[in-house]
Design an enzyme around this catalytic site. Structure first.
Site, PDB file in Angstrom:
ATOM      1  N   CYS A  16      38.563  36.547  -8.776  1.00  0.00           N
ATOM      2  CA  CYS A  16      39.782  35.953  -8.231  1.00  0.00           C
ATOM      3  C   CYS A  16      40.939  36.946  -8.226  1.00  0.00           C
ATOM      4  CB  CYS A  16      40.213  34.763  -9.061  1.00  0.00           C
ATOM      5  SG  CYS A  16      38.972  33.490  -9.143  1.00  0.00           S
ATOM      6  N   ARG A  64      37.978  42.871  -4.363  1.00  0.00           N
ATOM      7  CA  ARG A  64      37.452  42.360  -5.630  1.00  0.00           C
ATOM      8  C   ARG A  64      36.334  41.341  -5.410  1.00  0.00           C
ATOM      9  NH1 ARG A  64      41.572  42.603  -9.872  1.00  0.00           N
ATOM     10  NH2 ARG A  64      40.886  40.602 -10.642  1.00  0.00           N
ATOM     11  N   TRP A  77      37.096  33.375  -6.358  1.00  0.00           N
ATOM     12  CA  TRP A  77      35.663  33.656  -6.513  1.00  0.00           C
ATOM     13  C   TRP A  77      35.124  32.491  -7.333  1.00  0.00           C
ATOM     14  CZ3 TRP A  77      32.035  34.563 -10.382  1.00  0.00           C
ATOM     15  CH2 TRP A  77      30.846  35.187  -9.966  1.00  0.00           C
ATOM     16  N   ASN A  92      42.856  32.703 -12.716  1.00  0.00           N
ATOM     17  CA  ASN A  92      41.713  33.618 -12.681  1.00  0.00           C
ATOM     18  C   ASN A  92      40.999  33.451 -14.015  1.00  0.00           C
ATOM     19  OD1 ASN A  92      39.942  35.762 -12.595  1.00  0.00           O
ATOM     20  ND2 ASN A  92      41.499  37.359 -12.466  1.00  0.00           N
ATOM     21  N   GLY A  93      39.689  33.197 -14.007  1.00  0.00           N
ATOM     22  CA  GLY A  93      38.965  33.061 -15.268  1.00  0.00           C
ATOM     23  C   GLY A  93      38.321  31.698 -15.400  1.00  0.00           C
ATOM     24  N   GLU A 110      19.271  52.498 -10.929  1.00  0.00           N
ATOM     25  CA  GLU A 110      20.424  52.523 -10.028  1.00  0.00           C
ATOM     26  C   GLU A 110      19.970  52.322  -8.577  1.00  0.00           C
ATOM     27  OE1 GLU A 110      23.435  52.213 -10.515  1.00  0.00           O
ATOM     28  OE2 GLU A 110      24.390  52.870  -8.679  1.00  0.00           O
ATOM     29  N   LYS A 168      21.202  49.222  -6.254  1.00  0.00           N
ATOM     30  CA  LYS A 168      21.860  49.411  -4.951  1.00  0.00           C
ATOM     31  C   LYS A 168      21.137  48.616  -3.878  1.00  0.00           C
ATOM     32  CE  LYS A 168      24.903  50.599  -5.780  1.00  0.00           C
ATOM     33  NZ  LYS A 168      25.322  51.061  -7.070  1.00  0.00           N
ATOM     34  N   GLU A 206      21.670  44.788  -4.364  1.00  0.00           N
ATOM     35  CA  GLU A 206      23.065  44.394  -4.093  1.00  0.00           C
ATOM     36  C   GLU A 206      23.352  44.351  -2.597  1.00  0.00           C
ATOM     37  OE1 GLU A 206      26.524  45.798  -6.925  1.00  0.00           O
ATOM     38  OE2 GLU A 206      25.223  47.471  -6.519  1.00  0.00           O
ATOM     39  N   HIS A 266       0.797  48.333 -17.434  1.00  0.00           N
ATOM     40  CA  HIS A 266       0.866  47.252 -18.425  1.00  0.00           C
ATOM     41  C   HIS A 266       1.362  45.942 -17.807  1.00  0.00           C
ATOM     42  CE1 HIS A 266      -0.048  50.057 -21.671  1.00  0.00           C
ATOM     43  NE2 HIS A 266       0.680  50.917 -20.969  1.00  0.00           N
ATOM     44  N   LYS A 300      33.897  42.839  -7.248  1.00  0.00           N
ATOM     45  CA  LYS A 300      34.049  44.231  -7.665  1.00  0.00           C
ATOM     46  C   LYS A 300      34.405  44.334  -9.142  1.00  0.00           C
ATOM     47  CE  LYS A 300      34.332  48.671  -7.044  1.00  0.00           C
ATOM     48  NZ  LYS A 300      33.042  49.372  -7.002  1.00  0.00           N
TER      49      LYS A 300
HETATM   50  C1  AGP Z   1      27.553  48.465  -9.113  1.00  0.00           C
HETATM   51  O1  AGP Z   1      27.108  48.736  -7.845  1.00  0.00           O
HETATM   52  C2  AGP Z   1      27.906  47.076  -9.351  1.00  0.00           C
HETATM   53  N1  AGP Z   1      28.739  46.485  -8.390  1.00  0.00           N
HETATM   54  C3  AGP Z   1      28.157  46.618 -10.769  1.00  0.00           C
HETATM   55  O2  AGP Z   1      26.910  46.592 -11.380  1.00  0.00           O
HETATM   56  C4  AGP Z   1      29.147  47.419 -11.636  1.00  0.00           C
HETATM   57  O3  AGP Z   1      28.670  48.706 -11.879  1.00  0.00           O
HETATM   58  C5  AGP Z   1      29.365  46.656 -12.969  1.00  0.00           C
HETATM   59  O4  AGP Z   1      29.889  45.391 -12.686  1.00  0.00           O
HETATM   60  C6  AGP Z   1      30.281  47.389 -13.918  1.00  0.00           C
HETATM   61  O5  AGP Z   1      31.555  47.540 -13.382  1.00  0.00           O
HETATM   62  P1  AGP Z   1      32.599  48.516 -14.052  1.00  0.00           P
HETATM   63  O6  AGP Z   1      32.046  49.888 -13.953  1.00  0.00           O
HETATM   64  O7  AGP Z   1      33.864  48.346 -13.260  1.00  0.00           O
HETATM   65  O8  AGP Z   1      32.759  48.087 -15.481  1.00  0.00           O
END
Ligand code: AGP
Length: 600
Positions: free
Chosen positions: A2, A27, A75, A101-102, A479, A483, A486, A502, A595
């Site tokens: 949010c 965000r 959000w 927010n929260g 990673e 990616k 996501e 395994h 974000k």
């Molecule tokens: C990465 O592509 C993600 N969007 C997410 O996993 C991110 O890395 C994670 O939320 C941590 O965020 P930060 O580095 O701002 O703490």
């Protein structure tokens, strides 16, 4: 997550609110709204969907002039995505407006109480409850918000105004960020300084358990517990006031992906000299401070965790210092003590991730010294750390991280080298020469590299994609997998190559691409075996780095393990976006994601 925006002053409030919310869009959110205090009451406009929908509505039906207003991008947590559930929320008399927010954790009890006292609740949100609670309390807004905030359990930020109090609003912070700025005639409030940048050069940040009384030209901050006044320090707003722009790129993800070489240069600038010596004085980590470190504990989430896992590998190899990387969200519940001499490193692009912040606080309570490695030097994590390592990667807008991830890997390598040198372990000069050369080589690589169309098509049509790695390449595999899921919404998972037999091998058939990360040449023979096992079951094999005799081989122009790791991230990032585009996905704001993750 949010975004909150508030304004009091002579400009048309609607323009400031929409302008600020636009800067918070990155965000992640699913609805937006504004409430303006006018002479005819509160003018409320809320719409599910992107901010564009709200702006179009405001253009078609211009709101009455207002000198006070609050706005919000939501959000979803409690209640579905709808106009009704969008913020702001009003009390029964429509005199008080609130954005939040929260999460309010005792929302169910509060809702029952309010309904039993005859309040008419119009949404399914926890946030609306605040407006009705404020309605019940006597006194001025500051006192009422203090009382209400004490009744609301959870982690949140609130901003409210009451028409009866004129040009006056109040904000409170319990974990979720709030930035405030003012000049002689105005006051602005937002979830992040980025939203204040068009109008102000400096701001203050509320800390947890603080409440602010805001009027044009002033912001008085008090302790929430007893309203004792607090002196706040001002921070420069270092981002540009211009609206972030992807320039010649299709979206921010691609822009940020191509910015990686310059971000790596920037993080090394002044910290790594031509002879390969590392100096981290700007972070506060002096020779003595580095000497005092006996073990490291990395606390992070998502991509930041993957960069930390890479650092753990390097620390063990080159500095022989015990280290572990823990998912920050698990740390509080599983650790009750820490060894003396522990340096806890909170790694976070945003510096606001709540899981990482909570883990940092727990580590500090257990006696650790804390280093914050962040891309936002004024963020909460930075402000609560003993040492701050500024990533200097530039603002990252795309929800899916690119440049922050690889720049974290560079920054952490500098930390590894500084620790190795301080502890008299290994001469790291040769390795760092490759690191210095990496940006220029990456620039050429990015210009020339093209992904095979067949690989993109195979992944886009796959029921799932498996990533494999060993040692440092396990973190790269994780990673790559993150990616891909996501951006393209394709199910994918990363495994240690040794784990394949395994269990995960049961997932492999001819429809499943198996992408093996092999940037550390020393693991190539074993990785070749793993790939052979998958290929024998029909898998479409892909190797990144060392040649593993795969169907598709993505070679890299550097073999030094760290440089190859950085370069190896690039094809994986490009693969994720290419597959996502082939599937028509939203690139900068993937569904359901935010974000800056500011709720647990
Ligand atoms: C990465 O592509 C993600 N969007 C997410 O996993 C991110 O890395 C994670 O939320 C941590 O965020 P930060 O580095 O701002 O703490």
């Amino acid at each position: 997550m949010c975004g909150i925006m508030g304004y009091v002053g002579p400009r048309p409030a609607v323009n400031v609110l929409v302008g600020g919310l636009r800067r918070l869009e990155y965000r992640g959110y699913d609805s937006a709204g504004i409430a303006l205090g006018t002479t005819d009451g509160i003018h409320l406009v809320k719409r599910a969907g992107p901010l564009r929908v709200l702006s179009e509505e405001l253009e078609q039906n211009p709101p009455p002039p207002a000198a006070i207003g609050i706005g919000h991008t939501r959000w979803t947590t409690h209640g579905g995505v709808s106009d009704r559930n969008a913020h702001p929320h009003l009390d029964c008399r429509e005199q008080i407006a609130v954005v939040h927010n929260g999460i309010i954790e005792n929302a169910s009890e509060l809702r029952l109480e309010l309904e039993s006292r005859g309040h008419e609740l119009r949404s399914e949100t926890d946030s609306e409850l605040v407006a009705h609670l404020l309605e019940e309390v006597e006194g001025d807004l500051l006192h009422r918000l203090q009382v209400v905030a004490k009744r609301c359990e959870g982690a949140y930020a609130l901003l409210a105004f009451d028409l009866a109090e004129g040009l006056h609003m109040c904000a409170v912070r319990r974990t979720s960020p709030i930035a405030i700025g003012f000049n002689e005639a105005e006051v602005f409030v937002a979830s992040g300084a980025i939203a204040l940048a068009p109008w102000l050069e400096r701001c203050i940040y509320l800390d947890d358990g603080e409440i602010a009384d805001l009027r044009p030209g002033r912001a008085d901050v008090f302790r929430l517990a007893d309203l004792a006044p607090i002196e706040k320090a001002f921070h420069e707003i270092s981002v540009s006031g211009d609206l972030p722009d992807a320039g010649r790129h299709r979206h921010f993800y691609m822009k940020e992906l191509y910015e990686q070489p310059s971000a790596w240069r920037s993080v090394m600038q002044g910290r790594l000299d031509d002879s390969g010596n590392v100096d981290l004085a700007d972070t506060g980590l002096t020779h003595e401070a580095l000497r005092a470190v006996q073990r490291l504990l990395f606390l992070a989430m998502g991509s930041s965790l993957h960069a930390s896992q890479m650092a753990v590998e390097r620390l063990q190899q080159f500095a022989q210092i015990p280290a572990e990387a823990i998912l920050a969200s698990e740390f509080r519940d599983t650790r009750t003590f820490l060894e003396p001499g522990t340096l806890a490193v909170a790694v976070s692009q945003s510096g606001e991730t709540i899981d990482t912040l909570a883990a940092l606080r727990h580590a500090r309570d257990l006696g650790a010294t804390v280093l914050g490695l962040v891309n936002a030097p004024s963020s909460t994590i930075a402000r609560e750390s003993d040492f701050v390592f500024d990533l200097r990667a530039g603002t990252e807008i795309s929800v899916a991280s690119t440049k922050a991830f690889t720049t974290q890997a560079v920054a952490l390598e500098l930390l590894v080298s500084a620790l190795a040198a301080a502890h008299g372990r290994v001469d790291t000069t040769g390795r760092l020469a490759a690191l210095r050369a990496a940006p220029a080589i990456a620039e050429d690589f990015l210009m020339e590299f093209r992904l095979p169309e067949d690989l993109i098509a195979r992944c886009a049509a796959a029921p799932g994609v498996i990533f494999l790695g060993r040692g440092q390449d396990l973190s790269l595999a994780r990673e790559g997998s993150l990616k891909l899921k996501e951006l393209s919404y394709i199910w994918s998972e990363a495994f240690a190559a040794g784990e394949l037999k395994h269990g995960p091998l049961a997932l492999v058939d001819s429809r499943v691409p198996v992408i093996v990360c092999a940037t550390d040449q020393k693991h190539a023979p074993k990785l070749r075996n793993s790939l052979a096992e998958a290929s024998a079951r029909g898998a479409y094999g892909v190797s990144v780095g060392a040649d593993l005799h795969a169907t598709i081989h993505l070679g890299l122009p550097m073999h030094d393990s760290l440089a190859a790791y950085l370069l190896g991230a690039l094809p994986l990032q490009l693969l994720a976006v290419s597959v996502a585009e082939a599937r028509g996905c939203s690139i900068d704001q993937p569904r359901n994601l935010a974000k800056s993750v500011t709720v647990e």
